[in-house]
Design a protein around this motif. Sequence first.
Motif, PDB file in Angstrom:
ATOM      1  N   ARG A   6       1.078  -1.240   0.063  1.00  0.00           N
ATOM      2  CA  ARG A   6       0.269   0.034  -0.246  1.00  0.00           C
ATOM      3  C   ARG A   6       0.933   1.423   0.005  1.00  0.00           C
ATOM      4  NH1 ARG A   6      -3.314  -2.822   4.149  1.00  0.00           N
ATOM      5  NH2 ARG A   6      -1.911  -2.706   5.486  1.00  0.00           N
ATOM      6  N   TRP A   7       0.756   2.217  -0.885  1.00  0.00           N
ATOM      7  CA  TRP A   7       1.431   3.210  -1.187  1.00  0.00           C
ATOM      8  C   TRP A   7       1.393   4.143  -0.114  1.00  0.00           C
ATOM      9  CZ3 TRP A   7      -0.438   8.154  -1.244  1.00  0.00           C
ATOM     10  CH2 TRP A   7      -2.041   8.350  -1.972  1.00  0.00           C
ATOM     11  N   GLN A   8       0.049   4.182   0.778  1.00  0.00           N
ATOM     12  CA  GLN A   8      -0.335   5.046   1.988  1.00  0.00           C
ATOM     13  C   GLN A   8       0.250   4.470   2.887  1.00  0.00           C
ATOM     14  OE1 GLN A   8      -2.264   2.933   0.550  1.00  0.00           O
ATOM     15  NE2 GLN A   8      -4.548   4.080  -0.582  1.00  0.00           N
ATOM     16  N   ASP A   9       0.525   3.398   3.076  1.00  0.00           N
ATOM     17  CA  ASP A   9       1.766   3.174   4.532  1.00  0.00           C
ATOM     18  C   ASP A   9       3.025   3.241   3.857  1.00  0.00           C
ATOM     19  OD1 ASP A   9      -0.380   1.444   5.315  1.00  0.00           O
ATOM     20  OD2 ASP A   9       0.468  -0.031   4.746  1.00  0.00           O
ATOM     21  N   TYR A  10       3.487   3.651   3.359  1.00  0.00           N
ATOM     22  CA  TYR A  10       4.970   4.204   2.706  1.00  0.00           C
ATOM     23  C   TYR A  10       4.869   5.927   2.778  1.00  0.00           C
ATOM     24  CZ  TYR A  10       7.111  -0.162   0.823  1.00  0.00           C
ATOM     25  OH  TYR A  10       6.245  -1.542   1.245  1.00  0.00           O
ATOM     26  N   ALA A  11       3.525   6.670   2.316  1.00  0.00           N
ATOM     27  CA  ALA A  11       3.382   8.044   2.259  1.00  0.00           C
ATOM     28  C   ALA A  11       3.951   8.311   4.148  1.00  0.00           C
ATOM     29  CB  ALA A  11       2.182   8.367   1.726  1.00  0.00           C
ATOM     30  N   THR A  12       3.044   7.547   5.126  1.00  0.00           N
ATOM     31  CA  THR A  12       2.766   7.689   6.308  1.00  0.00           C
ATOM     32  C   THR A  12       4.954   7.976   6.965  1.00  0.00           C
ATOM     33  OG1 THR A  12       0.283   7.219   6.837  1.00  0.00           O
ATOM     34  CG2 THR A  12       1.668   7.048   8.291  1.00  0.00           C
ATOM     35  N   MET A  13       4.972   6.321   6.073  1.00  0.00           N
ATOM     36  CA  MET A  13       6.849   6.923   6.842  1.00  0.00           C
ATOM     37  C   MET A  13       8.119   7.775   6.424  1.00  0.00           C
ATOM     38  SD  MET A  13       7.806   2.939   6.203  1.00  0.00           S
ATOM     39  CE  MET A  13       5.967   1.746   5.458  1.00  0.00           C
ATOM     40  N   LEU A  14       7.267   8.616   5.363  1.00  0.00           N
ATOM     41  CA  LEU A  14       7.916   9.874   4.663  1.00  0.00           C
ATOM     42  C   LEU A  14       7.498  10.925   5.263  1.00  0.00           C
ATOM     43  CD1 LEU A  14       9.796  11.082   2.631  1.00  0.00           C
ATOM     44  CD2 LEU A  14       7.505  11.080   1.689  1.00  0.00           C
ATOM     45  N   PHE A  15       6.535  11.044   5.356  1.00  0.00           N
ATOM     46  CA  PHE A  15       5.770  12.347   6.046  1.00  0.00           C
ATOM     47  C   PHE A  15       6.534  12.351   7.444  1.00  0.00           C
ATOM     48  CE2 PHE A  15       1.855  11.967   3.831  1.00  0.00           C
ATOM     49  CZ  PHE A  15       1.802  12.690   2.871  1.00  0.00           C
ATOM     50  N   GLY A  16       6.577  11.189   8.239  1.00  0.00           N
ATOM     51  CA  GLY A  16       6.901  10.767   9.793  1.00  0.00           C
ATOM     52  C   GLY A  16       8.591  11.612   9.422  1.00  0.00           C
ATOM     53  N   VAL A  17       9.164  10.953   8.491  1.00  0.00           N
ATOM     54  CA  VAL A  17      10.641  11.360   8.314  1.00  0.00           C
ATOM     55  C   VAL A  17      11.029  12.810   8.270  1.00  0.00           C
ATOM     56  CG1 VAL A  17      12.849  10.933   7.211  1.00  0.00           C
ATOM     57  CG2 VAL A  17      11.098   9.344   7.206  1.00  0.00           C
ATOM     58  N   VAL A  18       9.880  13.812   7.421  1.00  0.00           N
ATOM     59  CA  VAL A  18      10.039  14.638   7.419  1.00  0.00           C
ATOM     60  C   VAL A  18       9.510  15.241   8.776  1.00  0.00           C
ATOM     61  CG1 VAL A  18       8.319  16.866   6.360  1.00  0.00           C
ATOM     62  CG2 VAL A  18       8.760  15.120   4.972  1.00  0.00           C
ATOM     63  N   VAL A  19       8.557  15.267   9.992  1.00  0.00           N
ATOM     64  CA  VAL A  19       8.408  15.612  11.139  1.00  0.00           C
ATOM     65  C   VAL A  19       9.226  15.567  11.514  1.00  0.00           C
ATOM     66  CG1 VAL A  19       7.172  15.626  13.040  1.00  0.00           C
ATOM     67  CG2 VAL A  19       5.708  15.711  10.715  1.00  0.00           C
ATOM     68  N   PHE A  20       9.787  14.362  11.096  1.00  0.00           N
ATOM     69  CA  PHE A  20      11.472  14.407  12.229  1.00  0.00           C
ATOM     70  C   PHE A  20      12.516  15.590  11.713  1.00  0.00           C
ATOM     71  CE2 PHE A  20      14.994  12.252  13.282  1.00  0.00           C
ATOM     72  CZ  PHE A  20      14.879  11.037  15.025  1.00  0.00           C
ATOM     73  N   ILE A  21      12.955  15.761  10.699  1.00  0.00           N
ATOM     74  CA  ILE A  21      13.881  16.669  10.523  1.00  0.00           C
ATOM     75  C   ILE A  21      13.320  18.065  10.484  1.00  0.00           C
ATOM     76  CG2 ILE A  21      15.180  14.506   9.189  1.00  0.00           C
ATOM     77  CD1 ILE A  21      14.208  16.191   6.508  1.00  0.00           C
ATOM     78  N   SER A  22      12.367  18.069  10.778  1.00  0.00           N
ATOM     79  CA  SER A  22      11.970  19.530  10.521  1.00  0.00           C
ATOM     80  C   SER A  22      12.759  20.717  11.531  1.00  0.00           C
ATOM     81  CB  SER A  22      10.200  19.325  11.240  1.00  0.00           C
ATOM     82  OG  SER A  22      10.230  19.136  12.121  1.00  0.00           O
ATOM     83  N   PRO A  23      13.196  19.913  12.624  1.00  0.00           N
ATOM     84  CA  PRO A  23      14.008  20.875  13.748  1.00  0.00           C
ATOM     85  C   PRO A  23      15.376  21.336  12.761  1.00  0.00           C
ATOM     86  CG  PRO A  23      12.861  19.407  14.440  1.00  0.00           C
ATOM     87  CD  PRO A  23      12.749  19.484  13.760  1.00  0.00           C
ATOM     88  N   LEU A  24      16.071  20.360  12.231  1.00  0.00           N
ATOM     89  CA  LEU A  24      16.932  20.268  11.988  1.00  0.00           C
ATOM     90  C   LEU A  24      16.967  21.427  10.178  1.00  0.00           C
ATOM     91  CD1 LEU A  24      18.308  16.742  11.951  1.00  0.00           C
ATOM     92  CD2 LEU A  24      18.498  18.912  13.627  1.00  0.00           C
ATOM     93  N   VAL A  25      16.347  21.727   8.811  1.00  0.00           N
ATOM     94  CA  VAL A  25      15.626  21.855   8.345  1.00  0.00           C
ATOM     95  C   VAL A  25      15.632  23.338   8.799  1.00  0.00           C
ATOM     96  CG1 VAL A  25      14.125  22.050   6.189  1.00  0.00           C
ATOM     97  CG2 VAL A  25      14.781  20.273   7.237  1.00  0.00           C
ATOM     98  N   PHE A  26      14.418  23.752   9.812  1.00  0.00           N
ATOM     99  CA  PHE A  26      14.016  25.360   9.965  1.00  0.00           C
ATOM    100  C   PHE A  26      15.252  24.892  11.065  1.00  0.00           C
ATOM    101  CE2 PHE A  26      10.102  23.612   8.848  1.00  0.00           C
ATOM    102  CZ  PHE A  26       9.456  24.315   7.799  1.00  0.00           C
ATOM    103  N   SER A  27      16.085  25.046  11.051  1.00  0.00           N
ATOM    104  CA  SER A  27      17.196  25.391  12.014  1.00  0.00           C
ATOM    105  C   SER A  27      16.736  25.583  13.662  1.00  0.00           C
ATOM    106  CB  SER A  27      17.714  26.568  12.445  1.00  0.00           C
ATOM    107  OG  SER A  27      18.750  26.134  10.838  1.00  0.00           O
ATOM    108  N   GLU A  28      15.666  25.734  14.449  1.00  0.00           N
ATOM    109  CA  GLU A  28      14.889  25.704  15.211  1.00  0.00           C
ATOM    110  C   GLU A  28      14.934  24.610  16.868  1.00  0.00           C
ATOM    111  OE1 GLU A  28      10.932  26.297  14.757  1.00  0.00           O
ATOM    112  OE2 GLU A  28      11.195  27.876  13.907  1.00  0.00           O
ATOM    113  N   THR A  29      15.986  23.567  16.524  1.00  0.00           N
ATOM    114  CA  THR A  29      16.580  22.532  17.292  1.00  0.00           C
ATOM    115  C   THR A  29      16.901  23.836  19.546  1.00  0.00           C
ATOM    116  OG1 THR A  29      19.372  23.242  16.765  1.00  0.00           O
ATOM    117  CG2 THR A  29      17.806  21.387  15.676  1.00  0.00           C
ATOM    118  N   SER A  30      16.714  25.093  18.890  1.00  0.00           N
ATOM    119  CA  SER A  30      17.410  26.151  20.360  1.00  0.00           C
ATOM    120  C   SER A  30      15.555  25.403  21.581  1.00  0.00           C
ATOM    121  CB  SER A  30      17.342  26.450  20.229  1.00  0.00           C
ATOM    122  OG  SER A  30      16.508  27.750  19.818  1.00  0.00           O
TER     123      SER A  30
END
Length: 118
Positions: A6-30
């Motif tokens: 199911r492509w929906q499951d892979y999309a969910t995994m991708l969305f999780g990765v995007v949420v996980f890396i968002s603090p690094l992308v936006f440099s808001e780790t403080s």
Amino acid sequence: MNAWKRWQDYATMLFGVVVFISPLVFSETSHHTATIGAYVLGVLLVVAGIVAAYTREARRSLIVNAPGLVAVLTFVAAIVLLFSGATGIALTAGLMAILTVLAGATLRMGGQAQTKSV
């Protein structure tokens, strides 16, 4: 439908990765609360996607709907709590939660479209 197809499951995994890396992308780790929240919620989305992909349960199963439940939790955390002022992380998490719910909705509606006859 078979597990891992199911492509929906892979999309969910991708969305999780995007949420996980968002603090690094936006440099808001403080913003420690927002950063930890994004890491935890990102991992939960990835794990929910893996569990849903692994299972061969029916579309209406609670296991297949786990990504949607985690997405609702992510949306509430992002929008209501606003991740302690980390706007970039909050908007990313909110958008990924909405996309996860929409992907899950296509999975649930896919079976209904095939069973209807005119």
